[in-house]
Design a protein around this motif. Structure first.
Motif, PDB file in Angstrom:
ATOM      1  N   SER A  58      54.384   7.143 -15.884  1.00 28.33           N
ATOM      2  CA  SER A  58      53.788   8.278 -15.763  1.00 28.33           C
ATOM      3  C   SER A  58      52.473   8.078 -16.878  1.00 28.33           C
ATOM      4  O   SER A  58      51.250   8.535 -17.307  1.00 28.33           O
ATOM      5  CB  SER A  58      53.850   9.316 -16.561  1.00 28.33           C
ATOM      6  N   GLY A  59      52.257   6.087 -17.695  1.00 22.97           N
ATOM      7  CA  GLY A  59      50.994   6.380 -18.042  1.00 22.97           C
ATOM      8  C   GLY A  59      51.341   6.649 -19.789  1.00 22.97           C
ATOM      9  O   GLY A  59      49.913   6.463 -20.742  1.00 22.97           O
ATOM     10  N   THR A  60      52.559   6.888 -20.304  1.00 21.37           N
ATOM     11  CA  THR A  60      52.712   6.734 -21.707  1.00 21.37           C
ATOM     12  C   THR A  60      52.361   5.720 -22.569  1.00 21.37           C
ATOM     13  O   THR A  60      52.215   5.973 -23.961  1.00 21.37           O
ATOM     14  CB  THR A  60      54.174   8.073 -21.912  1.00 21.37           C
ATOM     15  N   CYS A  61      52.994   4.573 -21.950  1.00 20.53           N
ATOM     16  CA  CYS A  61      52.413   3.775 -23.047  1.00 20.53           C
ATOM     17  C   CYS A  61      51.801   2.708 -22.427  1.00 20.53           C
ATOM     18  O   CYS A  61      51.711   1.791 -23.079  1.00 20.53           O
ATOM     19  CB  CYS A  61      54.354   3.006 -23.096  1.00 20.53           C
ATOM     20  N   ASP A  62      50.868   3.668 -21.596  1.00 12.69           N
ATOM     21  CA  ASP A  62      49.733   2.516 -20.754  1.00 12.69           C
ATOM     22  C   ASP A  62      48.389   3.474 -21.510  1.00 12.69           C
ATOM     23  O   ASP A  62      48.006   4.250 -20.828  1.00 12.69           O
ATOM     24  CB  ASP A  62      49.746   2.180 -19.614  1.00 12.69           C
ATOM     25  N   ILE A  63      47.974   2.400 -22.380  1.00 16.66           N
ATOM     26  CA  ILE A  63      46.629   3.345 -23.095  1.00 16.66           C
ATOM     27  C   ILE A  63      45.401   2.403 -22.274  1.00 16.66           C
ATOM     28  O   ILE A  63      45.041   3.090 -22.026  1.00 16.66           O
ATOM     29  CB  ILE A  63      47.021   2.157 -24.676  1.00 16.66           C
ATOM     30  N   ASN A  64      45.269   1.312 -21.783  1.00  6.95           N
ATOM     31  CA  ASN A  64      44.458   0.898 -20.630  1.00  6.95           C
ATOM     32  C   ASN A  64      44.969   0.027 -19.912  1.00  6.95           C
ATOM     33  O   ASN A  64      45.530  -0.354 -20.021  1.00  6.95           O
ATOM     34  CB  ASN A  64      42.803   0.708 -22.074  1.00  6.95           C
ATOM     35  N   ALA A  65      43.253  -0.798 -19.930  1.00  7.38           N
ATOM     36  CA  ALA A  65      43.973  -1.858 -18.300  1.00  7.38           C
ATOM     37  C   ALA A  65      44.565  -3.074 -19.632  1.00  7.38           C
ATOM     38  O   ALA A  65      45.740  -3.831 -18.527  1.00  7.38           O
ATOM     39  CB  ALA A  65      42.569  -2.466 -17.748  1.00  7.38           C
ATOM     40  N   THR A  66      44.213  -3.515 -20.751  1.00  7.66           N
ATOM     41  CA  THR A  66      44.466  -4.445 -21.833  1.00  7.66           C
ATOM     42  C   THR A  66      45.980  -4.188 -22.427  1.00  7.66           C
ATOM     43  O   THR A  66      47.384  -5.081 -21.780  1.00  7.66           O
ATOM     44  CB  THR A  66      44.024  -4.946 -21.995  1.00  7.66           C
ATOM     45  N   LEU A  67      46.064  -2.662 -22.670  1.00 14.55           N
ATOM     46  CA  LEU A  67      47.795  -2.538 -23.499  1.00 14.55           C
ATOM     47  C   LEU A  67      48.191  -1.869 -22.254  1.00 14.55           C
ATOM     48  O   LEU A  67      48.338  -0.607 -22.381  1.00 14.55           O
ATOM     49  CB  LEU A  67      46.733  -1.726 -24.857  1.00 14.55           C
ATOM     50  N   SER A  68      48.587  -1.996 -21.997  1.00 16.02           N
ATOM     51  CA  SER A  68      50.384  -1.102 -21.070  1.00 16.02           C
ATOM     52  C   SER A  68      51.102  -2.184 -20.783  1.00 16.02           C
ATOM     53  O   SER A  68      51.548  -3.070 -20.946  1.00 16.02           O
ATOM     54  CB  SER A  68      49.605  -1.789 -19.192  1.00 16.02           C
ATOM     55  N   CYS A  69      52.140  -1.176 -21.382  1.00 16.26           N
ATOM     56  CA  CYS A  69      53.841  -1.430 -20.998  1.00 16.26           C
ATOM     57  C   CYS A  69      53.973  -2.226 -19.967  1.00 16.26           C
ATOM     58  O   CYS A  69      55.257  -2.888 -19.812  1.00 16.26           O
ATOM     59  CB  CYS A  69      54.208  -0.811 -21.088  1.00 16.26           C
ATOM     60  N   THR A  70      54.228  -1.157 -18.663  1.00 18.58           N
ATOM     61  CA  THR A  70      54.280  -1.202 -17.483  1.00 18.58           C
ATOM     62  C   THR A  70      53.817  -2.435 -16.633  1.00 18.58           C
ATOM     63  O   THR A  70      54.959  -3.242 -16.305  1.00 18.58           O
ATOM     64  CB  THR A  70      53.879  -0.220 -16.816  1.00 18.58           C
ATOM     65  N   SER A  71      52.822  -3.385 -16.917  1.00 20.55           N
ATOM     66  CA  SER A  71      52.697  -4.184 -16.931  1.00 20.55           C
ATOM     67  C   SER A  71      53.126  -5.585 -17.449  1.00 20.55           C
ATOM     68  O   SER A  71      53.286  -6.495 -16.886  1.00 20.55           O
ATOM     69  CB  SER A  71      50.831  -4.545 -17.495  1.00 20.55           C
ATOM     70  N   VAL A  72      53.850  -5.486 -18.956  1.00 18.57           N
ATOM     71  CA  VAL A  72      54.347  -6.732 -19.320  1.00 18.57           C
ATOM     72  C   VAL A  72      55.977  -6.643 -18.994  1.00 18.57           C
ATOM     73  O   VAL A  72      56.672  -7.211 -18.292  1.00 18.57           O
ATOM     74  CB  VAL A  72      54.580  -6.443 -20.840  1.00 18.57           C
ATOM     75  N   ILE A  73      56.517  -4.902 -19.072  1.00 13.46           N
ATOM     76  CA  ILE A  73      58.467  -4.826 -19.131  1.00 13.46           C
ATOM     77  C   ILE A  73      58.505  -4.336 -17.541  1.00 13.46           C
ATOM     78  O   ILE A  73      59.162  -5.508 -16.992  1.00 13.46           O
ATOM     79  CB  ILE A  73      58.579  -3.495 -19.445  1.00 13.46           C
ATOM     80  N   LYS A  74      57.313  -4.488 -15.934  1.00 12.05           N
ATOM     81  CA  LYS A  74      57.381  -4.692 -14.829  1.00 12.05           C
ATOM     82  C   LYS A  74      57.366  -6.644 -14.594  1.00 12.05           C
ATOM     83  O   LYS A  74      57.809  -6.272 -12.918  1.00 12.05           O
ATOM     84  CB  LYS A  74      57.094  -3.298 -14.278  1.00 12.05           C
ATOM     85  N   SER A  75      56.857  -7.054 -14.918  1.00  9.65           N
ATOM     86  CA  SER A  75      55.961  -8.291 -14.367  1.00  9.65           C
ATOM     87  C   SER A  75      57.975  -9.326 -14.507  1.00  9.65           C
ATOM     88  O   SER A  75      59.080  -8.897 -15.134  1.00  9.65           O
ATOM     89  CB  SER A  75      55.727  -9.083 -15.894  1.00  9.65           C
ATOM     90  N   GLU A  76      57.787 -10.510 -13.948  1.00 13.47           N
ATOM     91  CA  GLU A  76      58.947 -11.153 -13.765  1.00 13.47           C
ATOM     92  C   GLU A  76      59.165 -11.295 -15.187  1.00 13.47           C
ATOM     93  O   GLU A  76      60.214 -12.162 -15.006  1.00 13.47           O
ATOM     94  CB  GLU A  76      57.894 -12.130 -13.034  1.00 13.47           C
ATOM     95  N   TYR A  77      58.683 -11.651 -16.467  1.00  8.65           N
ATOM     96  CA  TYR A  77      58.846 -11.741 -17.363  1.00  8.65           C
ATOM     97  C   TYR A  77      59.674 -10.784 -18.230  1.00  8.65           C
ATOM     98  O   TYR A  77      60.413 -10.892 -18.697  1.00  8.65           O
ATOM     99  CB  TYR A  77      58.159 -12.518 -18.278  1.00  8.65           C
ATOM    100  N   GLY A  78      60.046  -9.493 -17.007  1.00 10.47           N
ATOM    101  CA  GLY A  78      60.620  -8.120 -17.758  1.00 10.47           C
ATOM    102  C   GLY A  78      61.813  -8.649 -18.155  1.00 10.47           C
ATOM    103  O   GLY A  78      62.756  -7.529 -18.118  1.00 10.47           O
TER     104      GLY A  78
END
Length: 346
Positions: free
Chosen positions: A50-70
Motif C-alpha cells: 500500500s506504500g507504507t514502506c515505500d518513501i520514494n523510487a529509491t527507498l522502497s521496501c517492496t522493491s527489495v522484499i518482492k525481488s528475487e533476493y527476497g
C-alpha cells in the motif's frame, strides 16, 4: 553461583558479570528482539504494497522484499526473520530461568552471528537492485546492536563451552529448530503460502485475477495510467492482476494497460515520471485527457497496489466478473433444461 543445575561443567561460569547485570542485558536484548519480531511480522504479512514502506523510487521496501533476493529456498526472508527472533526470545527466557546459562549464551552468540550473515546478504541484495528497504535497514541496525550486546555477555564466560558440548546439551532444542525450518520450506514451496503461481493478486484476503479484457480496455479509455518499474516487486504484483496463467503479456489483458517505466537501464529516474510527481511504485494517475495530449492534468492519484473494486471506483469502469457470468450462463442453461423437461412432460 549464577546457576546451580547446569548440564554443562560447572566451571563454565561468568567471569565478572553478576546476575543483576545479566538480567539487564537480557531485558535490553529481549526488547530489541520483540521490536525485530514485530517488524518481521509486518514485512511478512502486513500491507507493505500500500506504500507504507515505500518513501520514494529509491527507498522502497517492496522493491527489495518482492525481488528475487527476497526469498531463500523459496521462503520469504521475512519468515526467517520471524523464526530467528522467536528462537532468540526463547533462549533469553531459558537464561532468565537460569537453565544451562553458558550453553544458551553461546547459542544466542552463534544465532546472532547467523543474523549478521543475513544482514550482509540483504545489503548486497540492495546494492544489486539499487534500492533501499527502510524497514530492513532498521532490522539491520537492531541486529548489529544485538550482536554487540550478546558479544559483551559472551565475553564474560570464563571459558566458553565448546560447540560440540553445547550441541549435545541442547540437541533436542536444535533438532526442533531445524525441523521447524524444514517444515516451513516444504510448506511454502508446496503452494500453501503466497497464493501460488497462477497469477492474480491477494486483495483483502481474496485471490483475484482480471480475465475481462473489456475492463482493461476501459481503464485506458478513461485515461488511467500506471507508473512504476519493471524491477519493482509491488509493480509486478499489480501486473499479475492483469495476467493470465501460462500466457504472454500480449495474450493477456495487461497489454491494454498504459504503463510508464520510470527507470532507465542505468537505474536513473526518468524526467517523465518526475514531471508527474511520482514518488512511489506503483502510482496510478487518472488524467483529464489522453496521456499524450499536449495539455493535460491529473484528476485523481493513488499510490500503491489497487484491487479490482478500487480500480473500478477510481476509473468509473465497470468490472464484470467472468466467474459470475459463467455461473449465470450455467444457471440459464439449467433453467432451459428444466423448461425443456416441462415441455416434454406436457
Amino acid at each position: 553461583m549464577l546457576y546451580n543445575n547446569s548440564a554443562l561443567v560447572t566451571h563454565f561460569s561468568m567471569a565478572t558479570l553478576n546476575k543483576r547485570t545479566l538480567v539487564q542485558y537480557m531485558q535490553i536484548i529481549g526488547a530489541l528482539g520483540i521490536i525485530n519480531l514485530l517488524l518481521s511480522l509486518y514485512m511478512a504479512f502486513g500491507d507493505i504494497e500500500s506504500g507504507t514502506c515505500d518513501i520514494n523510487a529509491t527507498l522502497s521496501c517492496t522493491s527489495v522484499i518482492k525481488s528475487e533476493y527476497g526469498k531463500i529456498f523459496g521462503v520469504p526472508v521475512s519468515y526467517y526473520g520471524i523464526t530467528w527472533n522467536v528462537v532468540l526470545l526463547y533462549c533469553i527466557w531459558r537464561i532468565y530461568l537460569e537453565d544451562k546459562v553458558p550453553a544458551f549464551v553461546t547459542t544466542i552468540f552463534v544465532w546472532c552471528s547467523i543474523g549478521i550473515g543475513f544482514v550482509f546478504y540483504f545489503i548486497a541484495a540492495e546494492l544489486i537492485i539499487g534500492k533501499i528497504c527502510p524497514f530492513c535497514t532498521l532490522v539491520h541496525i537492531i541486529n548489529v546492536a544485538l550482536m554487540y550486546l550478546v558479544f559483551q555477555v559472551y565475553c564474560q564466560l570464563k571459558s566458553p563451552p565448546p560447540l560440540y558440548l553445547v550441541a549435545n546439551s541442547l540437541k533436542s532444542f536444535i533438532v526442533t529448530v531445524l525441523l521447524v525450518h524444514i517444515m516451513i520450506i516444504f510448506y511454502v514451496n508446496g503452494g500453501k503460502v503466497g497464493g501460488g503461481t497462477n497469477g492474480g493478486i491477494t486483495i483483502n484476503g481474496v485471490n483475484r485475477k482480471v480475465t475481462n479484457e473489456l475492463f482493461s480496455q476501459c481503464l485506458t479509455r478513461k485515461n488511467m495510467v500506471m507508473f512504476g518499474s519493471s524491477s519493482c516487486g509491488a509493480c509486478m504484483n499489480q501486473k499479475r492482476l492483469f495476467m493470465l496463467p501460462g500466457k504472454e503479456e500480449t495474450e493477456s489483458p495487461w497489454h491494454y494497460i498504459k504503463f510508464i517505466e520510470c527507470q532507465d537501464t542505468d537505474r536513473s529516474f526518468k524526467e517523465e515520471c518526475e514531471k508527474w510527481g511520482i514518488r512511489r511504485y506503483p502510482t496510478w494517475h487518472k488524467f483529464e485527457n489522453d496521456y499524450h495530449s499536449t495539455e493535460n492534468k491529473i484528476l485523481e492519484t493513488h499510490e500503491g497496489v489497487m484491487g479490482i473494486s478500487e480500480l473500478s471506483k477510481m476509473s468509473g469502469c465497470e468490472y464484470k466478473d467472468d466467474f459470475s457470468n459463467e455461473n449465470n450462463n450455467n444457471n440459464n442453461n439449467n433453467n432451459d433444461n428444466i423448461d425443456d423437461k416441462i415441455i416434454n412432460r406436457k
